[in-house]
Design a protein around this motif. Structure first.
Motif, PDB file in Angstrom:
ATOM      1  N   THR A  96       0.065   0.283   8.411  1.00 35.43           N
ATOM      2  CA  THR A  96       0.707  -0.996   7.908  1.00 35.43           C
ATOM      3  C   THR A  96       2.401  -0.791   7.664  1.00 35.43           C
ATOM      4  O   THR A  96       3.211  -1.614   8.386  1.00 35.43           O
ATOM      5  N   CYS A  97       2.674   0.068   7.008  1.00 33.19           N
ATOM      6  CA  CYS A  97       4.142   0.219   6.682  1.00 33.19           C
ATOM      7  C   CYS A  97       4.854   1.347   7.425  1.00 33.19           C
ATOM      8  O   CYS A  97       6.009   1.507   7.198  1.00 33.19           O
ATOM      9  N   LYS A  98       4.248   2.408   8.181  1.00 34.74           N
ATOM     10  CA  LYS A  98       4.575   3.313   9.078  1.00 34.74           C
ATOM     11  C   LYS A  98       5.170   4.469   8.246  1.00 34.74           C
ATOM     12  O   LYS A  98       6.166   5.178   8.743  1.00 34.74           O
ATOM     13  N   LEU A 155       2.527  10.138   6.068  1.00 37.86           N
ATOM     14  CA  LEU A 155       1.272  10.196   5.089  1.00 37.86           C
ATOM     15  C   LEU A 155       0.971  11.534   4.896  1.00 37.86           C
ATOM     16  O   LEU A 155       1.132  12.527   5.405  1.00 37.86           O
ATOM     17  N   THR A 156       0.867  12.065   3.643  1.00 37.38           N
ATOM     18  CA  THR A 156       0.843  13.579   3.153  1.00 37.38           C
ATOM     19  C   THR A 156      -0.760  13.804   2.443  1.00 37.38           C
ATOM     20  O   THR A 156      -1.142  14.957   2.522  1.00 37.38           O
ATOM     21  N   ASP A 157      -1.091  12.688   1.877  1.00 42.05           N
ATOM     22  CA  ASP A 157      -2.431  12.834   1.189  1.00 42.05           C
ATOM     23  C   ASP A 157      -3.701  13.074   2.129  1.00 42.05           C
ATOM     24  O   ASP A 157      -3.717  12.288   3.451  1.00 42.05           O
ATOM     25  N   ARG A 201      -5.622   6.371   7.662  1.00 45.45           N
ATOM     26  CA  ARG A 201      -4.163   5.934   8.416  1.00 45.45           C
ATOM     27  C   ARG A 201      -3.701   4.893   7.543  1.00 45.45           C
ATOM     28  O   ARG A 201      -3.288   4.117   8.092  1.00 45.45           O
ATOM     29  N   LEU A 202      -3.810   4.963   6.362  1.00 41.19           N
ATOM     30  CA  LEU A 202      -3.328   3.808   5.148  1.00 41.19           C
ATOM     31  C   LEU A 202      -3.013   4.560   3.976  1.00 41.19           C
ATOM     32  O   LEU A 202      -3.511   5.411   3.521  1.00 41.19           O
ATOM     33  N   GLY A 203      -1.682   4.228   3.633  1.00 45.63           N
ATOM     34  CA  GLY A 203      -0.989   4.897   2.523  1.00 45.63           C
ATOM     35  C   GLY A 203      -1.685   4.220   1.254  1.00 45.63           C
ATOM     36  O   GLY A 203      -2.486   3.270   1.244  1.00 45.63           O
ATOM     37  N   ARG A 214      -8.044   1.238  -2.451  1.00 47.08           N
ATOM     38  CA  ARG A 214      -7.468   2.357  -3.384  1.00 47.08           C
ATOM     39  C   ARG A 214      -6.420   1.385  -4.440  1.00 47.08           C
ATOM     40  O   ARG A 214      -5.610   2.100  -5.092  1.00 47.08           O
ATOM     41  N   GLN A 215      -6.429   0.218  -4.415  1.00 47.08           N
ATOM     42  CA  GLN A 215      -5.520  -0.435  -5.204  1.00 47.08           C
ATOM     43  C   GLN A 215      -6.147  -1.329  -6.361  1.00 47.08           C
ATOM     44  O   GLN A 215      -5.528  -1.986  -6.879  1.00 47.08           O
ATOM     45  N   GLY A 216      -7.380  -0.684  -6.591  1.00 50.27           N
ATOM     46  CA  GLY A 216      -8.209  -1.590  -7.694  1.00 50.27           C
ATOM     47  C   GLY A 216      -7.601  -1.238  -8.961  1.00 50.27           C
ATOM     48  O   GLY A 216      -7.545  -2.397  -9.857  1.00 50.27           O
TER      49      GLY A 216
END
Length: 66
Positions: free
Chosen positions: A26-28, A31-33, A40-42, A49-51
């Motif tokens: 999405t934001c390019k 990523l490290t996690d 492939r999503l921050g 993960r936004q709950g």
């Protein structure tokens, strides 16, 4: 066995390839996690993960005098 410093082998393999940079779909951003890299999503872009950080609107009465 006496080698001069000029002929010593390096301690680490400096030619080893680095792991590829994986970026958020999405934001390019890089990523490290491990979870983010596998999805492939921050964390900011992953809806699962936004709950805990989701914004919600609350119905309120208007302030008097406005």
């Amino acid at each position: 066995m006496s080698r001069s410093r000029a002929h010593q082998e390096p301690l680490a393999d400096v030619t080893a390839p680095r792991p590829p940079t994986i970026r958020c779909r999405t934001c390019k951003r890089p990523l490290t996690d491990a979870i983010s890299r596998s999805r492939r999503l921050g964390p900011e872009c992953d809806p699962d993960r936004q709950g805990a950080h989701q914004r919600h609107d609350i119905d309120q009465d208007p302030l008097p005098g406005t």
